[in-house]
Write an enzyme that holds these catalytic residues in place. Sequence first.
Site, PDB file in Angstrom:
ATOM      1  N   LYS A 203    -100.543 -33.805 -41.308  1.00 42.06           N
ATOM      2  CA  LYS A 203    -100.002 -33.871 -39.945  1.00 42.06           C
ATOM      3  C   LYS A 203    -100.898 -34.788 -39.118  1.00 42.06           C
ATOM      4  CE  LYS A 203     -96.691 -32.584 -37.190  1.00 42.06           C
ATOM      5  NZ  LYS A 203     -95.293 -32.913 -37.485  1.00 42.06           N
ATOM      6  N   SER A 405     -89.953 -33.325 -38.676  1.00 36.41           N
ATOM      7  CA  SER A 405     -90.615 -32.290 -37.904  1.00 36.41           C
ATOM      8  C   SER A 405     -89.570 -31.424 -37.193  1.00 36.41           C
ATOM      9  CB  SER A 405     -91.611 -32.920 -36.929  1.00 36.41           C
ATOM     10  OG  SER A 405     -92.680 -32.040 -36.679  1.00 36.41           O
TER      11      SER A 405
END
Length: 619
Positions: A203, A405
């Site tokens: 991430k 996401s």
Amino acid sequence: MSHPHRASALSWFGKLWSWLDAGRRLILNLVFLLLIVMIVVAVFKSRGPALSDKTALVLDLQGLVVEQDAGDLRTTAMQQVRGQDMQKTQLRDLLTVLDAAAKDANIAHVVLVLDDFQGTGLATLREVAAALDRFKASGKKVIAWGSSYDQRQYFLAAHASEVFVHPMGMVFLEGFGRYRNYYRDALDKVGVSVNLIRVGTYKSAAEPFIANASSQAAKEAESFLYKSLWDTYTSGVEKARKLPAGAVMAYIDGAPEQLAAVSGDSAKLALQAKLVDGIKTRDELRQLLVQRGAQDEDPAKGFRQISFGDYLARQHQPITGDAVGVIVAEGEIVDGVAPAGVVGGRSTANLIRKAREDSNIKALVLRVNSPGGSAFGSELIRRELELTRQAGKPVVVSMGDLAASGGYWMSMAADQVIADTATITGSIGVFALLPTADQALDKLGVHTDGVPTTWLGGAGDPRRPLDPRFASMVQSTIDHIYADFTAKAAQARKTTPEKINEVAQGRVWTGAQAKERGLVDKLGSYGDALKAAAVSAKLSEGYRVAYIEREPGRLAGLLRALGGDAALAWANQWDLRLMPLGTPPEVARDLRRDLGLVNDMATGRKPFSVSAHCLCEAF
């Protein structure tokens, strides 16, 4: 007894008033009649005269190809003020026109003009290219012309029957990948600390605020992603142009020597590499199209033609009967109500509920083109899709350029998830940014003090150093939301959270890679998603497609556009501080986007906000 002069004056004014009143009514009636005439003329004009044979459909694509012809009114207004107003073409309209033209006996060929086409993502390019291929399959030709071709323009041109370039033009192919700005040193210099709290090894969306270069994990993931996208691009071009495998890379790798060998003639180099079929000026192209088609009655047009807009106006969709409903989720995801071009969690959820309660809507397609955003907003949408399935209406997610996401989160309640090979998806991970500016204030001689009743009273205040206890609370929340994300994904994909965790960790995948890892059901186009929804709902041939969209209030939109925006003001200030005079617009844009995100995190109404955003772009 009244005065005779006064009576005469009153009589005169009375007559004058009567004349004025009659004139006013006459003018209003004439204006009303003119409006009616204009409406009637517009209706008949939209239908247009019957097309003659040998008509060319001219697709002079302007600006971007988007899912929805709308956007942030503030941004649009600012672009207009700056002279940067960008035209947009809806993908659905482009597909409608090409498929209709393929069946129209009066349309002889398509002329694809790409000078003002500013691009879109690879998945959308593939949708348009497939429509061009369907048109060619009807036995008609597509002729592409450009004064020069960039990478996105050329992908579409490569799918034409013939490709022409101007003598001073070129075909510029550069590959995929990107460089990003990293702000750690700059932020340190001005005394701003950005505290990143995240879950997921990959991430890396917020790494630019805490580092001066990308991490090894980020480079590994991006290299894997870009290679897959580039392979999709090059193989698509080589197949369309009937070139041997590796021809595109050979063109790029050998460009310096090969260009020198043709004395710097870029157009000739493209012709030698068989990327184009000929070199023509615009007037030479016009003459060729007259020879192949017919002379237009209007000498200024040259060949007989109809524009994209005029041909689109001739296409009429049914407005009654059983339908597959389509809701477009394009743009960043926010919690509440948002205009088209931004995915409002509440407003999009309301659209889904509207579709669920409409008896004519038998199935629903959610068309996703989003890099993510608010985790809460994403969950609002996912829940409404779940309720729609429980109500007995099939739900199909069609992924466009981006469904990453939060874009993936909202997709987890579908019966089927269909992605394009080049879709960017995954990025199952969450993060929070907690910027603090206590050191910056110290440099200015500004100090803060107070007497809150609890330690939490100032724990999230960006004017003070981050309290470790508050950071611990945020980390616990992030961990919980990530666990919820992976658990919901595991349930949707009929696997375990442990298996999902292996392909999550915030890592971004192409659609093809996601299919291999079980994150999507199949690879296919937007049309495939519509068909899948119709089949699931057992709809017969002739079903209609109904787009369910929110109508923005004009006054509300104007007030939103004119309202104060701390993020924009803050980012503009940083533009001035961090950029020397003459900084290219692209750099300024990236700075406004990146630093505006930090400000949004700092000025939110909640103590902190959790983001499911990949901060990635479509390629």
